[in-house]
Design a protein around this motif. Sequence first.
Motif, PDB file in Angstrom:
ATOM      1  N   PHE A 137       0.857  -1.174   0.000  1.00 36.70           N
ATOM      2  CA  PHE A 137       0.000   0.000   0.000  1.00 36.70           C
ATOM      3  C   PHE A 137       0.899   1.232   0.000  1.00 36.70           C
ATOM      4  O   PHE A 137       1.923   1.265   0.685  1.00 36.70           O
ATOM      5  N   LEU A 138       0.523   2.249  -0.778  1.00 37.07           N
ATOM      6  CA  LEU A 138       1.263   3.503  -0.759  1.00 37.07           C
ATOM      7  C   LEU A 138       0.689   4.375   0.347  1.00 37.07           C
ATOM      8  O   LEU A 138      -0.490   4.707   0.348  1.00 37.07           O
TER       9      LEU A 138
ATOM     10  N   CYS B  40      -4.758  -3.470  11.901  1.00 31.25           N
ATOM     11  CA  CYS B  40      -5.416  -2.301  11.334  1.00 31.25           C
ATOM     12  C   CYS B  40      -6.528  -1.895  12.283  1.00 31.25           C
ATOM     13  O   CYS B  40      -7.180  -2.743  12.898  1.00 31.25           O
ATOM     14  N   TYR B  41      -6.747  -0.589  12.381  1.00 30.87           N
ATOM     15  CA  TYR B  41      -7.666  -0.069  13.396  1.00 30.87           C
ATOM     16  C   TYR B  41      -8.442   1.116  12.826  1.00 30.87           C
ATOM     17  O   TYR B  41      -7.881   1.931  12.084  1.00 30.87           O
ATOM     18  N   THR B  42      -9.724   1.197  13.154  1.00 29.74           N
ATOM     19  CA  THR B  42     -10.530   2.323  12.723  1.00 29.74           C
ATOM     20  C   THR B  42     -11.222   2.980  13.905  1.00 29.74           C
ATOM     21  O   THR B  42     -11.669   2.309  14.842  1.00 29.74           O
TER      22      THR B  42
ATOM     23  N   ARG C 110     -11.674   7.211  10.592  1.00 33.11           N
ATOM     24  CA  ARG C 110     -10.310   7.171  10.076  1.00 33.11           C
ATOM     25  C   ARG C 110      -9.747   5.769  10.273  1.00 33.11           C
ATOM     26  O   ARG C 110     -10.191   5.018  11.153  1.00 33.11           O
ATOM     27  N   VAL C 111      -8.772   5.396   9.432  1.00 26.30           N
ATOM     28  CA  VAL C 111      -8.205   4.046   9.474  1.00 26.30           C
ATOM     29  C   VAL C 111      -6.680   4.147   9.507  1.00 26.30           C
ATOM     30  O   VAL C 111      -6.085   4.948   8.781  1.00 26.30           O
ATOM     31  N   TRP C 112      -6.074   3.323  10.351  1.00 28.11           N
ATOM     32  CA  TRP C 112      -4.617   3.241  10.441  1.00 28.11           C
ATOM     33  C   TRP C 112      -4.177   1.792  10.343  1.00 28.11           C
ATOM     34  O   TRP C 112      -4.881   0.880  10.784  1.00 28.11           O
ATOM     35  N   ALA C 113      -3.007   1.579   9.777  1.00 24.31           N
ATOM     36  CA  ALA C 113      -2.343   0.283   9.834  1.00 24.31           C
ATOM     37  C   ALA C 113      -1.134   0.467  10.743  1.00 24.31           C
ATOM     38  O   ALA C 113      -0.289   1.337  10.490  1.00 24.31           O
ATOM     39  N   TYR C 114      -1.060  -0.325  11.789  1.00 23.13           N
ATOM     40  CA  TYR C 114       0.054  -0.219  12.737  1.00 23.13           C
ATOM     41  C   TYR C 114       1.125  -1.237  12.373  1.00 23.13           C
ATOM     42  O   TYR C 114       0.837  -2.426  12.207  1.00 23.13           O
ATOM     43  N   GLY C 115       2.356  -0.762  12.252  1.00 21.80           N
ATOM     44  CA  GLY C 115       3.463  -1.655  11.970  1.00 21.80           C
ATOM     45  C   GLY C 115       3.929  -2.376  13.224  1.00 21.80           C
ATOM     46  O   GLY C 115       3.530  -2.038  14.347  1.00 21.80           O
TER      47      GLY C 115
ATOM     48  N   MET D  59      -4.325   5.278   6.431  1.00 18.60           N
ATOM     49  CA  MET D  59      -4.719   4.584   5.216  1.00 18.60           C
ATOM     50  C   MET D  59      -5.875   5.327   4.557  1.00 18.60           C
ATOM     51  O   MET D  59      -6.712   5.930   5.241  1.00 18.60           O
ATOM     52  N   ASP D  60      -5.950   5.254   3.233  1.00 21.72           N
ATOM     53  CA  ASP D  60      -7.038   5.907   2.515  1.00 21.72           C
ATOM     54  C   ASP D  60      -8.114   4.914   2.112  1.00 21.72           C
ATOM     55  O   ASP D  60      -8.920   5.187   1.229  1.00 21.72           O
ATOM     56  N   LYS D  61      -8.128   3.758   2.777  1.00 26.28           N
ATOM     57  CA  LYS D  61      -9.131   2.723   2.499  1.00 26.28           C
ATOM     58  C   LYS D  61      -9.913   2.426   3.767  1.00 26.28           C
ATOM     59  O   LYS D  61      -9.425   2.624   4.880  1.00 26.28           O
ATOM     60  N   THR D  62     -11.130   1.939   3.604  1.00 25.04           N
ATOM     61  CA  THR D  62     -11.922   1.521   4.755  1.00 25.04           C
ATOM     62  C   THR D  62     -11.372   0.203   5.301  1.00 25.04           C
ATOM     63  O   THR D  62     -10.603  -0.492   4.626  1.00 25.04           O
ATOM     64  N   LEU D  63     -11.803  -0.146   6.515  1.00 28.10           N
ATOM     65  CA  LEU D  63     -11.377  -1.421   7.087  1.00 28.10           C
ATOM     66  C   LEU D  63     -11.905  -2.581   6.250  1.00 28.10           C
ATOM     67  O   LEU D  63     -11.227  -3.602   6.090  1.00 28.10           O
ATOM     68  N   GLU D  64     -13.087  -2.404   5.687  1.00 26.06           N
ATOM     69  CA  GLU D  64     -13.666  -3.445   4.829  1.00 26.06           C
ATOM     70  C   GLU D  64     -12.819  -3.645   3.576  1.00 26.06           C
ATOM     71  O   GLU D  64     -12.579  -4.776   3.131  1.00 26.06           O
ATOM     72  N   ALA D  65     -12.360  -2.536   2.992  1.00 24.40           N
ATOM     73  CA  ALA D  65     -11.519  -2.630   1.805  1.00 24.40           C
ATOM     74  C   ALA D  65     -10.190  -3.305   2.134  1.00 24.40           C
ATOM     75  O   ALA D  65      -9.701  -4.141   1.363  1.00 24.40           O
ATOM     76  N   LEU D  66      -9.602  -2.964   3.265  1.00 27.18           N
ATOM     77  CA  LEU D  66      -8.345  -3.590   3.677  1.00 27.18           C
ATOM     78  C   LEU D  66      -8.538  -5.081   3.909  1.00 27.18           C
ATOM     79  O   LEU D  66      -7.674  -5.892   3.553  1.00 27.18           O
ATOM     80  N   GLN D  67      -9.664  -5.445   4.495  1.00 26.94           N
ATOM     81  CA  GLN D  67      -9.944  -6.861   4.749  1.00 26.94           C
ATOM     82  C   GLN D  67      -9.962  -7.649   3.447  1.00 26.94           C
ATOM     83  O   GLN D  67      -9.471  -8.789   3.385  1.00 26.94           O
ATOM     84  N   SER D  68     -10.489  -7.055   2.389  1.00 26.66           N
ATOM     85  CA  SER D  68     -10.566  -7.747   1.106  1.00 26.66           C
ATOM     86  C   SER D  68      -9.209  -7.817   0.410  1.00 26.66           C
ATOM     87  O   SER D  68      -8.989  -8.673  -0.451  1.00 26.66           O
TER      88      SER D  68
END
Length: 253
Positions: free
Chosen positions: A142-143, A161-163, A167-172, A180-189
């Motif tokens: 992901f960019l 990943c957390y919302t 707002r949505v974040w991916a934690y390293g 992130m510019d995607k929803t949690l649902e989009a990330l799940q897919s």
Amino acid sequence: MKALIIEDETAAARNLKAILREVEPELEVAATLESVVESIEWLRTNERPDLIFMDIHLADGASFRIFDAVEVSSPVVFTTAYDRYALEAFRVNSIDYLLKPVNAADVGRALAKLRRLTGSQRAEYGSRVGRMVAAQREGGAFLVHVRDRIIPLRPDQIAFCYTADERVWAYGFDGVPYPMDKTLEALQSLLPEADFFRANRQFIVARRAVRDIAVWFGSRLSLALQVETPERIVIPKARVPEFKAWLTAAWPQ
């Protein structure tokens, strides 16, 4: 020549149009768009412009999402406030990139470069950015924006990943939150099902991030991860059997 401006800052769009009138009086601005959604719809229903000036970050997300939804065959000039040394990928895949605040000399340089290109070369530049975005997606990265840089974030770098508050974040695994510019649902897919589990409405967790599992009230489970989380991760009772099956699927038989 017709140009399309994709820019959500009113002052920046006005400044760019004024500069274009100054350096290229015969250029026509076909439209000024402010969002990813608006840009996708316009590109689907209008004739291809000769050039697109595109801000990298728009109000409803990164402009890269435009390339996911519609074929962009026009050459692109990115306009951005981000550090020039982080933009090598955009430099080689687009006509140019302009650092804000945009000035007449930079716009003139970009237009001069466009004029030097043959028709086939313009078409090639028009497809390069789309291929770059597709390569990132197919490669599983992901960019993301980090301060003044744009970097690829791979799934194996994500602990969870957390919302919250829309707002949505991916934690390293380093504990750093990446917006992130995607929803949690989009990330799940997009994330590998074998490695990531949707724990509840707010969390997606990585298998290798799970450190401890405890029985919680009402036959639910509470997860502790290798990194600190903004709040407790509780798996609802209805999802417990699915979680256990997912977790044990990777265990040696």
